[in-house]
Every structure is written in structure tokens, then in C-alpha cells.
Design an enzyme around this catalytic site. Structure first.
Site, PDB file in Angstrom:
ATOM      1  N   ASP A  42       9.556  -7.161  -7.661  1.00 30.13           N
ATOM      2  CA  ASP A  42       9.280  -6.369  -8.878  1.00 30.13           C
ATOM      3  C   ASP A  42       9.858  -7.130 -10.076  1.00 30.13           C
ATOM      4  O   ASP A  42      10.697  -8.025  -9.897  1.00 30.13           O
ATOM      5  CB  ASP A  42       9.933  -4.973  -8.765  1.00 30.13           C
ATOM      6  CG  ASP A  42       9.256  -3.913  -9.642  1.00 30.13           C
ATOM      7  OD1 ASP A  42       8.653  -2.975  -9.081  1.00 30.13           O
ATOM      8  OD2 ASP A  42       9.328  -4.025 -10.891  1.00 30.13           O
ATOM      9  N   ASN A  95       0.626  -4.378  -4.991  1.00 35.71           N
ATOM     10  CA  ASN A  95       0.565  -3.021  -5.542  1.00 35.71           C
ATOM     11  C   ASN A  95       1.010  -2.920  -6.993  1.00 35.71           C
ATOM     12  O   ASN A  95       0.683  -1.939  -7.671  1.00 35.71           O
ATOM     13  CB  ASN A  95       1.442  -2.134  -4.630  1.00 35.71           C
ATOM     14  CG  ASN A  95       1.853  -0.851  -5.285  1.00 35.71           C
ATOM     15  OD1 ASN A  95       1.051   0.081  -5.346  1.00 35.71           O
ATOM     16  ND2 ASN A  95       3.069  -0.796  -5.804  1.00 35.71           N
ATOM     17  N   TYR A 161      -8.383  -0.546 -17.554  1.00 33.76           N
ATOM     18  CA  TYR A 161      -7.816  -0.111 -16.267  1.00 33.76           C
ATOM     19  C   TYR A 161      -8.922  -0.044 -15.212  1.00 33.76           C
ATOM     20  O   TYR A 161      -8.779  -0.562 -14.101  1.00 33.76           O
ATOM     21  CB  TYR A 161      -7.117   1.244 -16.434  1.00 33.76           C
ATOM     22  CG  TYR A 161      -6.303   1.654 -15.225  1.00 33.76           C
ATOM     23  CD1 TYR A 161      -5.057   1.085 -14.969  1.00 33.76           C
ATOM     24  CD2 TYR A 161      -6.785   2.612 -14.330  1.00 33.76           C
ATOM     25  CE1 TYR A 161      -4.316   1.454 -13.864  1.00 33.76           C
ATOM     26  CE2 TYR A 161      -6.048   2.983 -13.219  1.00 33.76           C
ATOM     27  CZ  TYR A 161      -4.809   2.417 -12.987  1.00 33.76           C
ATOM     28  OH  TYR A 161      -4.076   2.782 -11.873  1.00 33.76           O
ATOM     29  N   LYS A 165      -9.377  -2.274 -11.806  1.00 34.71           N
ATOM     30  CA  LYS A 165      -9.344  -1.665 -10.468  1.00 34.71           C
ATOM     31  C   LYS A 165     -10.679  -1.817  -9.728  1.00 34.71           C
ATOM     32  O   LYS A 165     -10.695  -2.002  -8.513  1.00 34.71           O
ATOM     33  CB  LYS A 165      -8.922  -0.197 -10.575  1.00 34.71           C
ATOM     34  CG  LYS A 165      -7.485  -0.012 -11.099  1.00 34.71           C
ATOM     35  CD  LYS A 165      -6.445  -0.716 -10.233  1.00 34.71           C
ATOM     36  CE  LYS A 165      -5.014  -0.373 -10.625  1.00 34.71           C
ATOM     37  NZ  LYS A 165      -4.019  -1.006  -9.749  1.00 34.71           N
ATOM     38  N   ILE A 194      -1.149  10.418  -8.475  1.00 34.71           N
ATOM     39  CA  ILE A 194       0.060  10.419  -7.647  1.00 34.71           C
ATOM     40  C   ILE A 194       1.283  10.587  -8.553  1.00 34.71           C
ATOM     41  O   ILE A 194       1.390   9.940  -9.597  1.00 34.71           O
ATOM     42  CB  ILE A 194       0.181   9.101  -6.846  1.00 34.71           C
ATOM     43  CG1 ILE A 194      -1.145   8.780  -6.111  1.00 34.71           C
ATOM     44  CG2 ILE A 194       1.350   9.165  -5.862  1.00 34.71           C
ATOM     45  CD1 ILE A 194      -1.616   9.819  -5.122  1.00 34.71           C
ATOM     46  N   THR A 196       4.231   9.763  -9.896  1.00 37.12           N
ATOM     47  CA  THR A 196       5.133   8.612 -10.035  1.00 37.12           C
ATOM     48  C   THR A 196       5.514   8.475 -11.510  1.00 37.12           C
ATOM     49  O   THR A 196       4.902   9.112 -12.375  1.00 37.12           O
ATOM     50  CB  THR A 196       4.435   7.297  -9.610  1.00 37.12           C
ATOM     51  OG1 THR A 196       3.423   6.997 -10.581  1.00 37.12           O
ATOM     52  CG2 THR A 196       3.814   7.377  -8.231  1.00 37.12           C
TER      53      THR A 196
HETATM   54  P1  NAD Z   1       5.081   2.806 -11.296  1.00 36.14           P
HETATM   55  O1  NAD Z   1       5.043   2.496 -12.747  1.00 36.14           O
HETATM   56  O2  NAD Z   1       5.918   3.910 -10.788  1.00 36.14           O
HETATM   57  O3  NAD Z   1       5.443   1.483 -10.498  1.00 36.14           O
HETATM   58  C1  NAD Z   1       4.859   0.243 -10.811  1.00 36.14           C
HETATM   59  C2  NAD Z   1       5.858  -0.863 -10.515  1.00 36.14           C
HETATM   60  O4  NAD Z   1       5.218  -2.118 -10.818  1.00 36.14           O
HETATM   61  C3  NAD Z   1       7.114  -0.783 -11.397  1.00 36.14           C
HETATM   62  O5  NAD Z   1       8.267  -0.881 -10.607  1.00 36.14           O
HETATM   63  C4  NAD Z   1       6.982  -1.979 -12.331  1.00 36.14           C
HETATM   64  O6  NAD Z   1       8.219  -2.545 -12.726  1.00 36.14           O
HETATM   65  C5  NAD Z   1       6.163  -2.936 -11.481  1.00 36.14           C
HETATM   66  N1  NAD Z   1       5.491  -3.948 -12.291  1.00 36.14           N
HETATM   67  C6  NAD Z   1       4.816  -3.778 -13.454  1.00 36.14           C
HETATM   68  N2  NAD Z   1       4.404  -4.962 -13.932  1.00 36.14           N
HETATM   69  C7  NAD Z   1       4.821  -5.905 -13.041  1.00 36.14           C
HETATM   70  C8  NAD Z   1       4.719  -7.315 -12.982  1.00 36.14           C
HETATM   71  N3  NAD Z   1       4.105  -8.015 -13.947  1.00 36.14           N
HETATM   72  N4  NAD Z   1       5.266  -7.971 -11.924  1.00 36.14           N
HETATM   73  C9  NAD Z   1       5.908  -7.274 -10.953  1.00 36.14           C
HETATM   74  N5  NAD Z   1       6.053  -5.942 -10.964  1.00 36.14           N
HETATM   75  C10 NAD Z   1       5.515  -5.267 -11.992  1.00 36.14           C
HETATM   76  O7  NAD Z   1       3.544   3.045 -10.890  1.00 36.14           O
HETATM   77  P2  NAD Z   1       2.868   3.607  -9.540  1.00 36.14           P
HETATM   78  O8  NAD Z   1       2.208   4.871  -9.903  1.00 36.14           O
HETATM   79  O9  NAD Z   1       3.767   3.511  -8.382  1.00 36.14           O
HETATM   80  O10 NAD Z   1       1.707   2.530  -9.420  1.00 36.14           O
HETATM   81  C11 NAD Z   1       1.628   1.572  -8.380  1.00 36.14           C
HETATM   82  C12 NAD Z   1       0.182   1.096  -8.295  1.00 36.14           C
HETATM   83  O11 NAD Z   1      -0.661   2.197  -7.982  1.00 36.14           O
HETATM   84  C13 NAD Z   1      -0.371   0.497  -9.580  1.00 36.14           C
HETATM   85  O12 NAD Z   1      -1.193  -0.619  -9.262  1.00 36.14           O
HETATM   86  C14 NAD Z   1      -1.209   1.620 -10.150  1.00 36.14           C
HETATM   87  O13 NAD Z   1      -2.234   1.137 -10.992  1.00 36.14           O
HETATM   88  C15 NAD Z   1      -1.740   2.240  -8.888  1.00 36.14           C
HETATM   89  N6  NAD Z   1      -2.205   3.623  -8.993  1.00 36.14           N
HETATM   90  C16 NAD Z   1      -1.348   4.623  -9.371  1.00 36.14           C
HETATM   91  C17 NAD Z   1      -1.824   5.916  -9.438  1.00 36.14           C
HETATM   92  C18 NAD Z   1      -0.947   7.079  -9.835  1.00 36.14           C
HETATM   93  O14 NAD Z   1      -1.513   8.171 -10.061  1.00 36.14           O
HETATM   94  N7  NAD Z   1       0.344   6.940  -9.920  1.00 36.14           N
HETATM   95  C19 NAD Z   1      -3.154   6.191  -9.131  1.00 36.14           C
HETATM   96  C20 NAD Z   1      -3.982   5.145  -8.741  1.00 36.14           C
HETATM   97  C21 NAD Z   1      -3.494   3.867  -8.674  1.00 36.14           C
END
Ligand code: NAD
Length: 258
Positions: A42, A95, A161, A165, A194, A196
Site C-alpha cells: 500500500d 486491488n 472510474y 473498471k 461496500i 469502506t
Molecule cells: P479504500 O480507500 O478503503 O482502500 C484503498 C486502498 O488503496 C487504501 O489503503 C489506499 O492507500 C490504497 N491506494 C490508493 N492508491 C494507491 C496507490 N497508488 N498505490 C498503492 N496503494 C494505493 O477503498 P476500498 O473500498 O477498500 O477499495 C478497494 C478497491 O475496491 C478499489 O479498487 C475500489 O475501486 C474497489 N471498489 C470499491 C467499492 C466500494 O464500494 N468500496 C466498490 C467497488 C469497487
């Protein structure tokens, strides 16, 4: 009848990006609890510290690596450290991702477009490029890339976005075709809404904001990061051994009507 497989990742090594928060953290914990040694990657040092504490507190094995997934040299170094420490690479969960502010195309800056595509999509190419090189040497592996409901469904105000995706789904399927006969499986996961920190930022973390996104969910609630982690675990395990090139929605029915 052959044995019914269970999710046992004993002796396996997993690499997880975005492991300092949300879905990535839940998956890193789930992999470790299934017996895998885990590299948690991360950009957030604080996030990684918390993830490491969660895994080590449960008796799991984890290596934390600061890694910006948009930088090929960072990703290669993180994977090299993984192989140096744990000896191999069996599983990769690519991810890490960022949200885009809700803005129609005419108002969206080129900088936001470029950043979203770099962090969410180019990173998946960079990660897979280095991971597949290792997996080819080893004779196989399993990769899951995080797409989104926004990877199968157009959403107003989310052009960069959605583009990133949809792109993750596409590049996952191409990789699956290219490496299926090399014992490397590649799938995408498409989470719904989700609960988060990303969603908290997106909704402003207000009751009204949360209600607005929950209204997109036929199941009537947000998903939990662990509910995505469970599916990723299954996809990466031998239980999912015949699944490749699939974009799996785990979304409480969000995309069922399309
Ligand atoms: P989050 O913000 O809680 O976690 C994302 C993590 O990615 C963070 O720890 C951040 O520091 C890290 N990150 C960001 N840029 C980075 C980089 N350049 N290099 C390394 N790490 C990096 O988000 P989340 O909800 O856990 O999302 C995780 C994945 O799931 C993402 O790809 C997001 O697009 C996808 N997603 C999330 C949801 C949702 O509803 N939460 C829905 C669909 C898809």
C-alpha cells in the site's frame, strides 16, 4: 467422486495491493487466516501498520511493503521482496484503487481522468506484468483484479472510474486467455457498494449519503469488506480451479437488473 475442495492456502504466498484499508485489508487477513503467507502492499504506512497488527494478532505471517502501484519499479521491488522472504508467489489480488469525484464529463479535469486511469487500470497491467513473469517461472498461479459494479454498469458522473473498471474487466479477460494454458488463472471481482473508507468519502459519511447509495442495492444494505474477501479467497483457491476469465459480481443484486 473426488474430494470436495476446501479453502486451505497452507504453504501458499499471496500478494495484496491496497492492503492498508477496506477490501484489501479484509482480503489480506482472510488469506493469512487460510494459511497463506501474505505481502501487504500500500502507499499508506499507517494503514499497513494496522493491517499487520490485525494479521499478526491472529498469528498470521505478513510482510508489509510501501508500494505505489502506478510505479513499475515499486511493484517489481515489492514482488522481489515477496519472493525473497516467502520463496514464491501463488496468489495476487490487485486491488488498490481510488474513487473519482462525481462530475459529468464536461466538468471533469484531465488530471483527475489521468490519475484515476493510472491508479485503477494501468496499475493492474503493471502488477500483472511482473506477477505473471514470476508465475510463469513457477508453473502457475491465480490472479484476481478488483473491478467494480462500475465495470459492468455505466454510472452518471463516473466516467473515469467506469472507464478504469471496464478496463480492468477487459484486461483480466485478455490475460486469462493468454495464460490459461500456462496454469495461470485470472479473474476480476466486481463489488457493489461496500462499507469502506472509500465509500465513506464518496457519501460524505452522512446518513443521507449512505441512504442514497444503499438505495442502489436491492438487498437493502451495503456489503462488508469480508464479503468480498470471502469470494476472492474462493476464486484463488483450488475450489475455483476451473474459473478463469470471469468478472464476478458480488453486489447484493445491484447489477441483477441489467
Ligand atoms: P479504500 O480507500 O478503503 O482502500 C484503498 C486502498 O488503496 C487504501 O489503503 C489506499 O492507500 C490504497 N491506494 C490508493 N492508491 C494507491 C496507490 N497508488 N498505490 C498503492 N496503494 C494505493 O477503498 P476500498 O473500498 O477498500 O477499495 C478497494 C478497491 O475496491 C478499489 O479498487 C475500489 O475501486 C474497489 N471498489 C470499491 C467499492 C466500494 O464500494 N468500496 C466498490 C467497488 C469497487
Amino acid at each position: 467422486m473426488t474430494d470436495i475442495p476446501r479453502v486451505d492456502l497452507g504453504g501458499k504466498v499471496a500478494f495484496v495491493t491496497g492492503a492498508g484499508s477496506g477490501i484489501g485489508r479484509a482480503a489480506a487477513i482472510a488469506f493469512a487466516m487460510a494459511g497463506a503467507a501474505v505481502t501487504a502492499a500500500d502507499i499508506s504506512e499507517k494503514g499497513l501498520r494496522e493491517t499487520v497488527a490485525e494479521i499478526e494478532g491472529r498469528g498470521g505471517r505478513v510482510l508489509a511493503v510501501i508500494c505505489d502501484v502506478t510505479k513499475s519499479s515499486d511493484v517489481k521491488a515489492a514482488l522481489d521482496q515477496t519472493v525473497d522472504k516467502f520463496g514464491r508467489l501463488d496468489i495476487a489480488f490487485n486491488n488498490a484503487g481510488i474513487e473519482q469525484p462525481a462530475q459529468p464529463i464536461a466538468e471533469l479535469s484531465e488530471d483527475v481522468w489521468d490519475k484515476t486511469i493510472a491508479v485503477n487500470l494501468k496499475s493492474v497491467f503493471i502488477c500483472m506484468k511482473h506477477e505473471i513473469e514470476i508465475m510463469l517461472r513457477q508453473g502457475g498461479g491465480s490472479i484476481v483484479n478488483t473491478a467494480s459494479g462500475a465495470g459492468v454498469l455505466a454510472i452518471r458522473g463516473q466516467s473515469s472510474y467506469c472507464a478504469s473498471k471496464f478496463g480492468v474487466v477487459a484486461v483480466s479477460k485478455v490475460a486469462a486467455l493468454e495464460y490459461a494454458n500456462k496454469n495461470i488463472r485470472v479473474n476480476a471481482i466486481c463489488p457493489g457498494i461496500i462499507d469502506t473508507p472509500m465509500i465513506a468519502r464518496y457519501t460524505g459519511d452522512t446518513d443521507e449519503g449512505r441512504a442514497r447509495v444503499i438505495a442502489q442495492e436491492p438487498i437493502g444494505r451495503m456489503g462488508r469488506p469480508e464479503e468480498i474477501a470471502g469470494t476472492v479467497l474462493w476464486l484463488c483457491s483450488d475450489a475455483g480451479a476451473f474459473v478463469t476469465g470471469h468478472a464476478m459480481v458480488v453486489d447484493g443484486g445491484q447489477t441483477a437488473g441489467i
